[in-house]
Design a protein around this motif. Structure first.
Motif, short mmCIF file in Angstrom:
data_model
loop_
_atom_site.label_atom_id
_atom_site.label_comp_id
_atom_site.label_asym_id
_atom_site.label_seq_id
_atom_site.Cartn_x
_atom_site.Cartn_y
_atom_site.Cartn_z
N LYS A 94 -2.14 -14.10 5.74
CA LYS A 94 -3.09 -13.11 5.18
C LYS A 94 -3.58 -13.60 3.83
N ASN A 124 -4.90 -12.35 0.15
CA ASN A 124 -4.93 -11.18 -0.74
C ASN A 124 -5.94 -11.44 -1.85
N MET A 125 -6.69 -10.42 -2.20
CA MET A 125 -7.64 -10.55 -3.31
C MET A 125 -7.50 -9.34 -4.21
N GLY A 126 -7.51 -9.56 -5.51
CA GLY A 126 -7.39 -8.42 -6.40
C GLY A 126 -7.90 -8.70 -7.79
N ALA A 127 -8.45 -7.66 -8.41
CA ALA A 127 -8.84 -7.72 -9.81
C ALA A 127 -8.16 -6.54 -10.49
N ASP A 161 -10.26 -9.33 6.75
CA ASP A 161 -10.46 -9.88 5.41
C ASP A 161 -11.93 -9.79 5.00
N LEU A 162 -12.16 -9.54 3.72
CA LEU A 162 -13.53 -9.44 3.22
C LEU A 162 -14.37 -10.66 3.60
N MET A 193 -9.87 0.00 -14.35
CA MET A 193 -10.05 0.10 -12.90
C MET A 193 -9.31 -1.07 -12.24
N ASN A 194 -8.68 -0.80 -11.12
CA ASN A 194 -8.04 -1.86 -10.32
C ASN A 194 -8.76 -1.92 -8.97
N MET A 195 -8.95 -3.14 -8.48
CA MET A 195 -9.57 -3.31 -7.15
C MET A 195 -8.77 -4.34 -6.38
N GLY A 196 -8.51 -4.05 -5.12
CA GLY A 196 -7.76 -5.03 -4.35
C GLY A 196 -7.96 -4.89 -2.86
N ALA A 197 -7.90 -6.02 -2.17
CA ALA A 197 -7.91 -6.04 -0.71
C ALA A 197 -6.69 -6.85 -0.29
N LEU A 198 -5.66 -6.17 0.19
CA LEU A 198 -4.41 -6.85 0.53
C LEU A 198 -4.25 -6.85 2.05
N GLY A 199 -3.91 -5.70 2.63
CA GLY A 199 -3.82 -5.64 4.09
C GLY A 199 -2.59 -6.31 4.66
N ASN A 200 -1.54 -6.40 3.86
CA ASN A 200 -0.31 -7.02 4.39
C ASN A 200 0.39 -6.11 5.39
N ILE A 257 -18.65 -1.49 -3.23
CA ILE A 257 -17.51 -1.55 -4.14
C ILE A 257 -17.98 -1.35 -5.59
N TYR A 308 -22.69 -10.31 -10.83
CA TYR A 308 -21.77 -9.71 -9.86
C TYR A 308 -21.96 -10.33 -8.49
N ASP A 343 -14.09 -5.89 -16.21
CA ASP A 343 -14.12 -5.39 -14.84
C ASP A 343 -15.29 -5.99 -14.07
N MET A 376 -19.84 -5.42 -0.89
CA MET A 376 -19.61 -5.69 -2.30
C MET A 376 -20.44 -4.77 -3.19
N SER A 425 -16.98 1.83 -7.85
CA SER A 425 -16.21 1.56 -9.07
C SER A 425 -16.87 2.19 -10.29
N TRP A 436 6.53 -10.85 0.13
CA TRP A 436 6.04 -10.22 1.36
C TRP A 436 6.87 -9.00 1.75
N PRO A 477 0.95 -3.03 -10.43
CA PRO A 477 0.05 -2.51 -9.41
C PRO A 477 0.65 -1.24 -8.78
N TRP A 536 0.76 -0.40 -5.54
CA TRP A 536 1.27 -0.51 -4.17
C TRP A 536 2.79 -0.64 -4.13
#
Lengths: 132, 132
Positions: B76, B78-81, A45-46, A77-84, A61, B54, B45, A58, A65, B103, A106, A108
């Motif tokens: 877990k 999750n983070m996203g924009a 995780d970040l 633009m879409n940004m995400g950190a999921l990792g499921n 990123i 930022y 963004d 960051m 971007s 999930w 999204p 994914w």
């Protein structure tokens, strides 16, 4: 020691190494879609990165971007950190358009990836690596 | 001047104001799901924020992620924009579990939100605001 997760190895191509992260291209020609993979072992995780690494990633990123937006002029633009599914920390940066396959959802889990041809991949890797 | 987007006003509750962002609770009891909305007008963004803003927003994301993980012990974070539907910049931070409704996919666009009851909402707002 950092080793790239086999699933990321399989689904992406290395564009270039940044200060902390590998910048990689997702092998899915439906979207201009890159990924940052910080070369830090066992981080999922970040917010688990050290304060210094977090700030540096960051900034990576932000820089990526900005360049992706310049290169592809997307609608959003879409940004995400999921990792499921893949626990190794990786951050998605995706240039989205109103006509793309997943819009406005999204990306994914939507449909099947459409792999690049070898020439298309090489040309895109060169295009992105020259700019970033 | 910053005005909260009506859709965010409708779907979320204010938890508290941080240095730059409003921290808000998504009215969907299926997941512990909060949102940061930087109080900056006309920004869509993250990478369009000034360098200073930022960095500050990224620190808010880090702090909130750490607290949410402490509070909910998820499998877990999750983070996203994304902002494909609501253009005003907002950053999702979601605590995910292997038994939750979406999930292992992302939460966006999956099924219908399950609104909190008034007591559940108040208790959660208090719980989160005391910690963050």
């Amino acid at each position: 020691m950092f080793t790239l997760h086999p699933r990321l190895e399989q689904d992406t191509f290395l564009i270039k190494k940044l200060e902390i992260s590998q910048l990689r291209l997702m092998n899915d020609s439906r979207y201009p879609w890159v990924m940052l993979v910080p070369e830090r072992p066992d981080v999922t995780d970040l917010h688990h990165l050290s304060g210094t690494d977090y700030a540096a990633v960051m900034q990576e990123i932000r820089e990526v971007s900005i360049r992706m937006e310049d290169l592809f002029s997307p609608f959003k633009m879409n940004m995400g950190a999921l990792g499921n599914l893949v626990p190794q920390l990786h951050i998605h940066i995706i240039a989205r358009d109103k006509e793309d396959d997943a819009w406005p959802g999204p990306v994914w889990g939507v449909g099947e990836a459409r792999p690049y041809t070898e020439p298309a991949k090489n040309s895109l890797l060169e295009k992105i690596s020259k700019t970033i």
